[in-house]
Design a protein around this motif. Structure first.
Motif, mmCIF file in Angstrom:
data_model
loop_
_atom_site.group_PDB
_atom_site.id
_atom_site.type_symbol
_atom_site.label_atom_id
_atom_site.label_comp_id
_atom_site.label_asym_id
_atom_site.label_seq_id
_atom_site.Cartn_x
_atom_site.Cartn_y
_atom_site.Cartn_z
ATOM 1 N N GLU A 107 -95.506 -45.773 14.138
ATOM 2 C CA GLU A 107 -94.777 -45.746 12.872
ATOM 3 C C GLU A 107 -93.292 -45.887 13.168
ATOM 4 O OE1 GLU A 107 -94.483 -41.854 10.935
ATOM 5 O OE2 GLU A 107 -95.635 -41.046 12.608
ATOM 6 N N LYS A 131 -97.792 -33.214 11.640
ATOM 7 C CA LYS A 131 -98.029 -34.159 10.555
ATOM 8 C C LYS A 131 -97.362 -33.638 9.291
ATOM 9 C CE LYS A 131 -101.665 -36.668 8.106
ATOM 10 N NZ LYS A 131 -101.028 -37.952 8.380
ATOM 11 N N LEU A 132 -96.548 -34.481 8.658
ATOM 12 C CA LEU A 132 -95.771 -34.083 7.489
ATOM 13 C C LEU A 132 -96.520 -34.473 6.222
ATOM 14 C CD1 LEU A 132 -92.268 -35.290 8.721
ATOM 15 C CD2 LEU A 132 -93.325 -33.044 9.049
ATOM 16 N N GLU A 133 -96.409 -33.614 5.220
ATOM 17 C CA GLU A 133 -97.051 -33.860 3.928
ATOM 18 C C GLU A 133 -96.035 -34.343 2.909
ATOM 19 O OE1 GLU A 133 -98.960 -30.275 2.832
ATOM 20 O OE2 GLU A 133 -100.440 -30.343 4.454
ATOM 21 N N PHE A 134 -94.912 -34.873 3.365
ATOM 22 C CA PHE A 134 -93.851 -35.327 2.470
ATOM 23 C C PHE A 134 -93.101 -36.443 3.176
ATOM 24 C CE2 PHE A 134 -92.745 -31.420 4.725
ATOM 25 C CZ PHE A 134 -91.721 -31.875 5.547
ATOM 26 N N ASN A 135 -92.171 -37.062 2.474
ATOM 27 C CA ASN A 135 -91.341 -38.112 3.044
ATOM 28 C C ASN A 135 -90.034 -37.503 3.514
ATOM 29 O OD1 ASN A 135 -93.203 -40.119 2.416
ATOM 30 N ND2 ASN A 135 -92.385 -40.353 0.353
ATOM 31 N N ASN A 156 -86.310 -33.328 2.945
ATOM 32 C CA ASN A 156 -87.207 -34.365 2.454
ATOM 33 C C ASN A 156 -86.741 -34.860 1.103
ATOM 34 O OD1 ASN A 156 -88.024 -32.443 0.550
ATOM 35 N ND2 ASN A 156 -89.764 -31.784 1.773
ATOM 36 N N GLU A 210 -91.842 -41.532 9.949
ATOM 37 C CA GLU A 210 -92.022 -41.596 8.500
ATOM 38 C C GLU A 210 -93.053 -40.596 8.015
ATOM 39 O OE1 GLU A 210 -93.089 -45.672 8.097
ATOM 40 O OE2 GLU A 210 -91.034 -46.292 7.662
ATOM 41 N N ARG A 211 -94.011 -40.229 8.879
ATOM 42 C CA ARG A 211 -95.080 -39.316 8.465
ATOM 43 C C ARG A 211 -95.320 -38.180 9.453
ATOM 44 N NH1 ARG A 211 -96.522 -44.451 7.490
ATOM 45 N NH2 ARG A 211 -97.448 -44.635 9.565
ATOM 46 N N ASN A 212 -94.662 -38.213 10.615
ATOM 47 C CA ASN A 212 -94.909 -37.205 11.632
ATOM 48 C C ASN A 212 -93.603 -36.834 12.321
ATOM 49 O OD1 ASN A 212 -98.079 -37.171 11.878
ATOM 50 N ND2 ASN A 212 -97.494 -39.321 11.850
#
Length: 936
Positions: A243, A282-286, A307, A265-267
């Motif tokens: 990514e 691992k992210l649950e947001f941007n 975020n 972008e996601r992690n």
């Protein structure tokens, strides 16, 4: 006051219309005051450089102008600002400002003021470097292990790393395989640079490797490094992220171990300095930006992360420790120490919101004011309560909870079909089977009662019917305006349609922007698909419709066909379908019966439907209220099953063609791979007839594709004919049992659940499931036999049609015994019906093992009782009671390859042949009686 909301300590809005990015913010003792407190340096893309020394406003202070120490307008946009020891003769901190084509190093100095205006700060240029390439970002550090000084590395937009040893330019290197620039950071412990390339992988280059590599001034030079002196530039290690990376940061928390943080972008990735992954979150947001900093716990690192949900999150490694709400979305975040408070979080948004905040709460000193004490008058309160309750009761009586639908729609549609055909046909195919194809004009009148915005009209007819234009984009209409839209409909296929009706829908937006849809229907004339023809008295398929009124003149019922017909006999009328067979309507001279006959069973549908509708309209115009059409049977199920078998056979063929095409495609690709291997081989060898095999396979693929396409066209036509035959069966069942409109609708939904066949869901399995549902619910023998829970497994194409035909026969028999079609659970109570006088009821067959058990037991008992005698005397001397055939299931047989009669002869009980013979006898006797009436 929320505990999870960032508390503002100081905030400011920088300029108007300026833009900022993650490199536009840095904190530190920029003026070298020695107090240990930080200042905030902000640069913008508009070229404004600002320095702040924030402090909270005092109660008697009206302005916060003294917090801004300096503001300078630069001639070029500011990409990044950094603080470091960038001057060779000084160990003081200096400010490095990166412009697109220039690197400038400034010294910030302050002069104590002797008057009330305060201190004065100045910005002095120490040196600058003009760049030959457009800069993207930069990093700094003690490259090569120097002490007391910082060098600068700038990454250009075309992938060149330019190194500056303070006032002098050192060297430049192009990164291998470069496409787009990524974030850049420097690791002090390993003396290496970390970046993320366009291939979405982390790359590490040692400073020593960069220094000894061949010097390159252009990309062409870097590509020719292997041909000249020096070493080729290679990465020390790489790690695939998968990514894009937003930022890279290497905090100096421990001299024994370095951690490389990469924000994707996601992690969130944390790497060791040798490229191994320490952990990943691992992210649950941007995310928008982040900042790793030292933790009080040994061996762990804290991370500030912002975020796009305006949240500030604090992580200790992968554990979330705190979350706070911000007022904007930051693009840069730093931690700074100020005079009154240490460890403040400094955030900068893309539109210039600069904020210093902390997490936690402030004590609240608010106390509720005392209300005026007064005596309570309970009589007045009681009176007011009664009045309010009366108002509530009146409101609930006169108003509904939900808003009532408007009595008048904002847009009304009226479709008018022309009574005559077009003089000049608009059909795409001008002639079919030697007959011209006509067209008819349909006019749609659109009237608006309010403002209508962006109306779009869509016209839909069932194939093979078509229209000249099916999409109309109309202009917005005001209140009370009218609009007329015209189009023509015609036949556009080599098979008769199953439905002559069409739908019109207009989608629009109301004055308040609410999307709405108005609809209307129209029916096309029968004259569009057939011509008048001469009548013949012999045909293969025949049905008879009874009425309770004297026979009428067919010329009065079908005036448009009788005028152009060559036959002057008013008791016979012929209809020649353009894409079908000839349909004849015969009226009995002595009885109240009408026969419809044709060489094609499904072609009878359109004429039979038109005949029933026109009879109702004719007698209604005469004021007759008790007119009724009826059908005395028997139901032509064998003829209907022929159409079902033909459609199922084409579906099976389509699946076979699909399997064969897949096999030939796999074979074709395998031959291609082998040929390619032979052609690439340096030692030529014989092809071993692979080219001949490939050509033959290619021809087979083309032939199978043509056959599959031809079968698809035939399947479309077969489904249209199946729909026509099903419509005719529903019409006969409704006339036979006198079904009302609600019951007819349920029957149509059961036998016609699909408008078209798909490879995933076909007509046979859908109808079988729907009929089985009716047999287990409203058409069960008694309420106790109803299925409590119905299985809803996946619908797949059956092996044959025997089960489906058995269920349809059982459905017709249940309806003939008084079963009612209803969605309620008490709908299985038998009602008295009038059976045909020719025969009595036929016992039901034994159904399959997966049917309900009570039905199976009842059928078994009935068969045991009937085995003692072969014939039972009936009340009527005209016929005997014949048990219905017991159809056994033959798994290996396929009904589509044989006629239904052969299937019955192969798999039926000996008594079944007698039942079929008696069924044919009834049909022949009925037709013979009608022929005698016609001749008389």
């Amino acid at each position: 006051m929320s505990l999870f909301k960032a508390r503002d300590w100081w905030a400011s809005v920088l300029g108007e219309g300026e833009e900022f990015d993650q490199g536009c913010l840095c904190v530190g003792d920029v003026d070298n005051s020695g107090t240990g407190y930080d200042k905030i340096v902000v640069g913008s893309f508009m070229g404004m450089l600002r320095i702040f020394s924030p402090h909270p406003a005092k109660p008697d202070e009206l302005t916060e102008a003294d917090t801004q120490l300096l503001e300078v307008q630069m001639p070029d946009p500011i990409i990044q600002v950094e603080l470091g020891k960038f001057v060779s003769c000084s160990e003081s901190l200096h400010l490095a400002v990166l412009h697109p084509r220039k690197l400038s190093v400034y010294a910030v100095s302050g002069t104590a003021g002797n008057v009330e205006h305060g201190d004065q700060y100045q910005l002095r240029l120490v040196y600058e470097h003009n760049l030959q390439r457009t800069a993207c970002n930069m990093t700094y550090g003690p490259f090569g292990g120097v002490t007391g000084h910082h060098f600068i590395c700038i990454q250009s937009m075309d992938g060149m790393l330019m190194f500056f040893e303070q006032e002098s330019y050192a060297f430049g290197r192009f990164l291998p395989g470069f496409l787009l620039p990524g974030p850049l950071s420097y690791c002090i412990r390993t003396d290496s640079f970390i970046t993320v390339s366009s291939t979405r992988q982390v790359e590490c280059y040692r400073y020593e490797t960069l220094a000894v590599a061949t010097d390159a001034d252009t990309k062409q030079d870097s590509n020719q490094q292997s041909k000249s002196s020096g070493k080729r530039l290679t990465a020390d290690w790489t790690l695939v992220l998968g990514e894009e990376a937003l930022d890279i940061c290497v905090p100096n928390t421990s001299p024994a171990m370095s951690s490389i943080f990469v924000l994707g972008e996601r992690n969130l990735f944390c790497l060791k300095d040798n490229g191994q992954i320490r952990f990943m979150k691992k992210l649950e947001f941007n995310p928008s930006c982040f900042l790793p900093y030292g933790s009080v716990s040994e061996g762990s690192t804290n991370v500030l992360m912002c975020n796009h949900n305006n949240m500030l999150l604090v992580y200790q490694d992968v554990t979330l420790k705190w979350a706070a709400q911000l007022s904007c979305v930051p693009v840069a975040v730093r931690v700074a120490n100020f005079l009154e408070l240490k460890g403040l979080v400094v955030t900068l948004s893309s539109d210039g919101h600069l904020q210093c905040s902390y997490m936690g709460t402030d004590p609240s000193f608010f106390t509720a004011p005392k209300v005026d004490a007064r005596e309570v008058n309970y009589d007045e309160i009681d009176t007011e309560m009664k009045m309010l309750q009366r108002v509530i009761r009146e409101a609930t009586k006169t108003q509904d909870i939900l808003p009532r639908a408007e009595t008048e729609e904002e847009l009304t549609l009226t479709a008018v079909v022309s009574s005559s055909l077009d003089e000049v046909s608009c059909a795409i195919i001008p002639e079919m089977n030697g007959m011209p194809v006509p067209s008819v004009t349909v006019k749609v009148k659109i009237k608006s009662r309010a403002v209508v915005q962006n109306p779009k009209m869509t016209v839909c007819v069932q194939p093979p019917l078509a229209v000249t234009q099916d999409q109309f984009v109309l202009d917005s209409m005001g209140s009370g305006s009218e609009l007329v839209v015209s189009f023509s409909a015609f036949l556009n296929g080599l098979y008769p349609p199953a439905d002559m009706s069409g739908d019109i829908a207009v989608s629009y937006s109301s004055a308040t922007g609410i999307p709405r849809v108005s609809q209307c229907k129209f029916s096309l004339p029968l004259r569009l698909v057939c011509y008048p023809s001469s009548a013949i008295k012999n045909a293969k398929y025949k049905i008879t419709v009874d009425t309770n009124k004297p026979p009428v003149n067919l010329s009065e019922v079908f005036p448009e066909f009788s005028e152009k017909s060559d036959n002057n006999d008013s008791s016979a009328l012929g209809f020649q379908l353009i894409t079908g067979s000839k349909v004849i309507v015969l009226a009995s001279k002595t009885s109240q019966r009408y026969r419809i006959q044709s060489e094609s069973f499904e072609d009878i549908w359109l004429v039979a439907k038109e005949l029933v509708q026109r009879f109702d309209q004719h007698f209604a115009s005469l004021g007759v209220k008790d007119f009724r059409n009826s059908f005395t049977g028997p139901i032509p199920l064998p003829e209907y099953f022929e159409t079902v078998d033909h459609h199922f056979e084409l579906r099976v063929n389509a699946q076979k063609y699909q399997d064969l095409l897949s096999e030939r495609a796999v074979q074709f690709r395998a031959i291609q791979r082998r040929l390619l291997t032979r052609f690439k081989d340096k030692t030529p060898g014989p092809l071993q007839n692979l080219d001949t095999l490939m050509e033959g396979t290619y021809r087979q693929v083309l032939a199978l594709a043509d056959a599959a396409e031809d079968n698809r066209e035939r399947l479309i036509q077969a489904f249209a004919r199946l729909r026509s035959a099903t419509h005719l069966l529903i019409l006969l069942l409704s006339l036979w049992q006198g079904l009302n409109s609600e019951q007819t609708t349920i029957l149509e939904a059961t036998l016609l659940p699909l408008l078209q066949d798909t490879p995933q869901l076909g007509w046979e399995e859908s109808v079988d499931a729907a009929v089985s549902h009716l047999l287990k619910t409203c058409l069960s023998r008694s309420p106790k036999d109803q299925a409590i829970s119905l299985s809803t497994g996946p619908l797949t194409i059956p092996k044959d049609t025997s089960r489906l035909k058995k269920h349809i026969m059982l459905l017709c028999d249940r309806l003939g015994k008084g079963g009612r079609l209803s969605l309620s659970s008490e709908a299985n109570v038998p009602t008295a019906v009038m059976m045909p006088a020719a025969c009595e009821t036929i016992p039901e067959p034994i159904i399959e093992q997966d049917e309900e058990a009570p039905l199976q037991q009842d059928a078994a008992k009935y068969i045991k009782k009937k085995q003692s005698s072969k014939r039972v005397k009936s009340k009527s001397a005209a016929c005997e009671t014949i048990p219905e055939p017991i159809i056994e299931q033959d798994e290996g047989s396929t009904s589509c390859n044989r006629t239904p009669q052969s299937i019955l002869r192969r798999n039926s009980h000996p008594r079944e042949s007698r039942a079929n013979q008696f069924h044919e006898f009834l049909i022949s006797a009925d037709h013979l009686q009608f022929d005698i009436e016609l001749s008389s």
